[in-house]
Design a protein around this motif. Structure first.
Motif, PDB file in Angstrom:
ATOM      1  N   LEU A   1       0.836  -1.211   0.000  1.00 19.91           N
ATOM      2  CA  LEU A   1       0.000   0.000   0.000  1.00 19.91           C
ATOM      3  C   LEU A   1       0.866   1.255   0.000  1.00 19.91           C
ATOM      4  CD1 LEU A   1      -3.055   0.737  -0.003  1.00 19.91           C
ATOM      5  CD2 LEU A   1      -2.690   1.411   2.362  1.00 19.91           C
ATOM      6  N   SER A   2       1.941   1.232   0.755  1.00 16.70           N
ATOM      7  CA  SER A   2       2.868   2.369   0.782  1.00 16.70           C
ATOM      8  C   SER A   2       3.520   2.568  -0.582  1.00 16.70           C
ATOM      9  CB  SER A   2       3.925   2.120   1.859  1.00 16.70           C
ATOM     10  OG  SER A   2       4.957   3.058   1.750  1.00 16.70           O
ATOM     11  N   LYS A   3       4.065   1.501  -1.142  1.00 20.48           N
ATOM     12  CA  LYS A   3       4.753   1.591  -2.441  1.00 20.48           C
ATOM     13  C   LYS A   3       3.794   1.970  -3.562  1.00 20.48           C
ATOM     14  CE  LYS A   3       8.820   0.083  -1.056  1.00 20.48           C
ATOM     15  NZ  LYS A   3       9.968   1.018  -1.047  1.00 20.48           N
ATOM     16  N   LEU A   4       2.591   1.423  -3.518  1.00 21.98           N
ATOM     17  CA  LEU A   4       1.594   1.668  -4.570  1.00 21.98           C
ATOM     18  C   LEU A   4       1.372   3.152  -4.813  1.00 21.98           C
ATOM     19  CD1 LEU A   4      -0.705   0.330  -6.348  1.00 21.98           C
ATOM     20  CD2 LEU A   4      -2.213   0.799  -4.411  1.00 21.98           C
ATOM     21  N   GLN A   5       1.370   3.924  -3.702  1.00 20.50           N
ATOM     22  CA  GLN A   5       1.022   5.337  -3.799  1.00 20.50           C
ATOM     23  C   GLN A   5       2.095   6.187  -4.492  1.00 20.50           C
ATOM     24  OE1 GLN A   5      -1.275   6.680  -0.078  1.00 20.50           O
ATOM     25  NE2 GLN A   5      -0.269   4.757   0.492  1.00 20.50           N
ATOM     26  N   LYS A   6       3.246   5.576  -4.793  1.00 19.40           N
ATOM     27  CA  LYS A   6       4.225   6.268  -5.635  1.00 19.40           C
ATOM     28  C   LYS A   6       3.746   6.292  -7.084  1.00 19.40           C
ATOM     29  CE  LYS A   6       8.455   4.778  -3.278  1.00 19.40           C
ATOM     30  NZ  LYS A   6       9.755   4.134  -3.588  1.00 19.40           N
ATOM     31  N   TYR A   7       2.840   5.388  -7.426  1.00 19.66           N
ATOM     32  CA  TYR A   7       2.446   5.198  -8.826  1.00 19.66           C
ATOM     33  C   TYR A   7       0.992   5.525  -9.105  1.00 19.66           C
ATOM     34  CZ  TYR A   7       6.796   2.756  -8.201  1.00 19.66           C
ATOM     35  OH  TYR A   7       8.090   2.472  -7.855  1.00 19.66           O
ATOM     36  N   ILE A   8       0.147   5.445  -8.071  1.00 16.70           N
ATOM     37  CA  ILE A   8      -1.291   5.658  -8.279  1.00 16.70           C
ATOM     38  C   ILE A   8      -1.926   6.026  -6.939  1.00 16.70           C
ATOM     39  CG2 ILE A   8      -1.838   3.199  -7.950  1.00 16.70           C
ATOM     40  CD1 ILE A   8      -4.065   3.422  -9.946  1.00 16.70           C
ATOM     41  N   ALA A   9      -2.950   6.869  -6.969  1.00 15.80           N
ATOM     42  CA  ALA A   9      -3.710   7.168  -5.753  1.00 15.80           C
ATOM     43  C   ALA A   9      -4.604   5.976  -5.431  1.00 15.80           C
ATOM     44  CB  ALA A   9      -4.562   8.410  -5.958  1.00 15.80           C
ATOM     45  N   VAL A  10      -4.773   5.692  -4.156  1.00 14.64           N
ATOM     46  CA  VAL A  10      -5.598   4.547  -3.753  1.00 14.64           C
ATOM     47  C   VAL A  10      -7.020   4.695  -4.303  1.00 14.64           C
ATOM     48  CG1 VAL A  10      -6.538   3.291  -1.774  1.00 14.64           C
ATOM     49  CG2 VAL A  10      -4.199   4.153  -1.693  1.00 14.64           C
ATOM     50  N   THR A  11      -7.480   5.939  -4.423  1.00 10.17           N
ATOM     51  CA  THR A  11      -8.839   6.181  -4.940  1.00 10.17           C
ATOM     52  C   THR A  11      -8.961   5.830  -6.426  1.00 10.17           C
ATOM     53  OG1 THR A  11      -8.120   8.466  -5.223  1.00 10.17           O
ATOM     54  CG2 THR A  11      -9.505   8.009  -3.319  1.00 10.17           C
ATOM     55  N   ASP A  12      -7.827   5.728  -7.124  1.00  9.35           N
ATOM     56  CA  ASP A  12      -7.874   5.431  -8.557  1.00  9.35           C
ATOM     57  C   ASP A  12      -7.819   3.936  -8.877  1.00  9.35           C
ATOM     58  OD1 ASP A  12      -8.159   8.050  -9.270  1.00  9.35           O
ATOM     59  OD2 ASP A  12      -6.014   8.412  -9.579  1.00  9.35           O
ATOM     60  N   LEU A  13      -7.709   3.117  -7.841  1.00  8.00           N
ATOM     61  CA  LEU A  13      -7.734   1.665  -8.086  1.00  8.00           C
ATOM     62  C   LEU A  13      -9.154   1.245  -8.449  1.00  8.00           C
ATOM     63  CD1 LEU A  13      -5.891  -0.363  -5.292  1.00  8.00           C
ATOM     64  CD2 LEU A  13      -5.294  -0.188  -7.719  1.00  8.00           C
ATOM     65  N   ASP A  14      -9.277   0.401  -9.488  1.00  7.43           N
ATOM     66  CA  ASP A  14     -10.607  -0.048  -9.905  1.00  7.43           C
ATOM     67  C   ASP A  14     -10.948  -1.450  -9.416  1.00  7.43           C
ATOM     68  OD1 ASP A  14     -11.524   2.190 -11.669  1.00  7.43           O
ATOM     69  OD2 ASP A  14      -9.589   1.752 -12.583  1.00  7.43           O
ATOM     70  N   ALA A  15      -9.936  -2.280  -9.214  1.00  7.66           N
ATOM     71  CA  ALA A  15     -10.186  -3.652  -8.767  1.00  7.66           C
ATOM     72  C   ALA A  15      -8.892  -4.257  -8.239  1.00  7.66           C
ATOM     73  CB  ALA A  15     -10.728  -4.506  -9.917  1.00  7.66           C
TER      74      ALA A  15
END
Ligand code: ZN
Ligand code: ZN
Length: 244
Positions: free
Chosen positions: A40-54
């Motif tokens: 979750l921490s690393k993901l936010q370097k690449y995309i906002a959590v709100t922009d995840l679709d699935a």
């Protein structure tokens, strides 16, 4: 489609790392495959959590689902702070009832996939292969209709991978062990076994992932290269593979 490696360590993350997590995008659609420790921490370097679709899960071992709980909290906080009320679908198998039931929360919903059928998620179609692992686990063959990515998730070697990975543009293998080790008892593969599948399946590119915390990873490339002549790379955070 475009794949970004978010986490690639096997078992537990090394310092400042994350375990299995891969972000797959096409157009505006973003799918997160496995949600390991640190993801979750690393993901936010690449995309906002709100922009995840699935989200799509291979199995319920900690190193693949450790950050599901905090992802659920993030979506809850996003609701309170930004009013984002979309419910995030989390696809998982239902052979582990406890694991599956944990996927549903205020703003996430667990959806059971049938591993015997193709699953459509946004622009992607996914078919599954049961892996050889101490708990039920599914590898995935993912296509956007043009290109194919195959992800073995966690598995020991089985010949069925060769057909399953046939002619893929990218094969991501469980490479938790070096060539001279025996990964089978632990439910994982060696560099050499990944290379053998890549060669026999005639894939275009091989990515070694779920990497061990010891030894020299460059050695894994050399070992896989004894079996496979094509392009081989080590998974690393932020590595992007684009197919267009
Ligand atoms: Zn596992
Ligand atoms: Zn694992």
């Amino acid at each position: 489609m475009e794949l970004t490696v978010i986490g690639y360590w096997g078992g537990y993350p090394a310092a400042d790392g994350a375990t299995s997590a891969y972000l797959l995008k096409k157009g505006n659609f973003s799918l997160l495959i496995d949600v390991g420790s640190g993801a979750l921490s690393k993901l936010q370097k690449y995309i906002a959590v709100t922009d995840l679709d699935a989200v799509l899960l291979s199995h319920y071992h900690h190193d693949h689902v450790a950050d599901i709980g905090v992802l659920q909290y993030a979506r809850l906080v996003n609701y309170y702070t930004m009013g984002v009320s979309d419910v995030l679908p989390i696809y998982g198998h239902s052979e582990d009832e406890t694991g599956f039931n944990r996927l549903t929360h205020d703003y996430t919903k667990g959806i059971a996939y049938d591993p015997n059928k193709a699953l459509d998620v946004g622009p992607f179609t996914i078919t599954f292969l049961k892996t050889v692992h101490p708990v039920p686990c599914y590898g995935m063959r993912i296509t956007d209709g043009e290109h194919v990515i195959v992800y073995t998730a966690d598995t020991s070697y089985q010949a069925a991978w060769i057909d399953f990975a046939k002619d893929a543009d990218l094969l991501i293998t469980d490479c938790n062990f070096y060539a001279e080790q025996d990964g089978a008892g632990a439910g994982h593969m060696t560099s050499k076994e990944g290379g053998r599948i890549a060669a026999k399946a005639n894939v275009a590119q091989l990515m070694l992932s779920h990497l061990p915390q010891y030894g020299d990873h460059q050695q894994l490339i050399k070992e896989a290269g004894c079996e496979f002549n094509g392009s081989i790379q080590l998974a690393e955070e932020g590595l992007i593979c684009r197919f267009a």
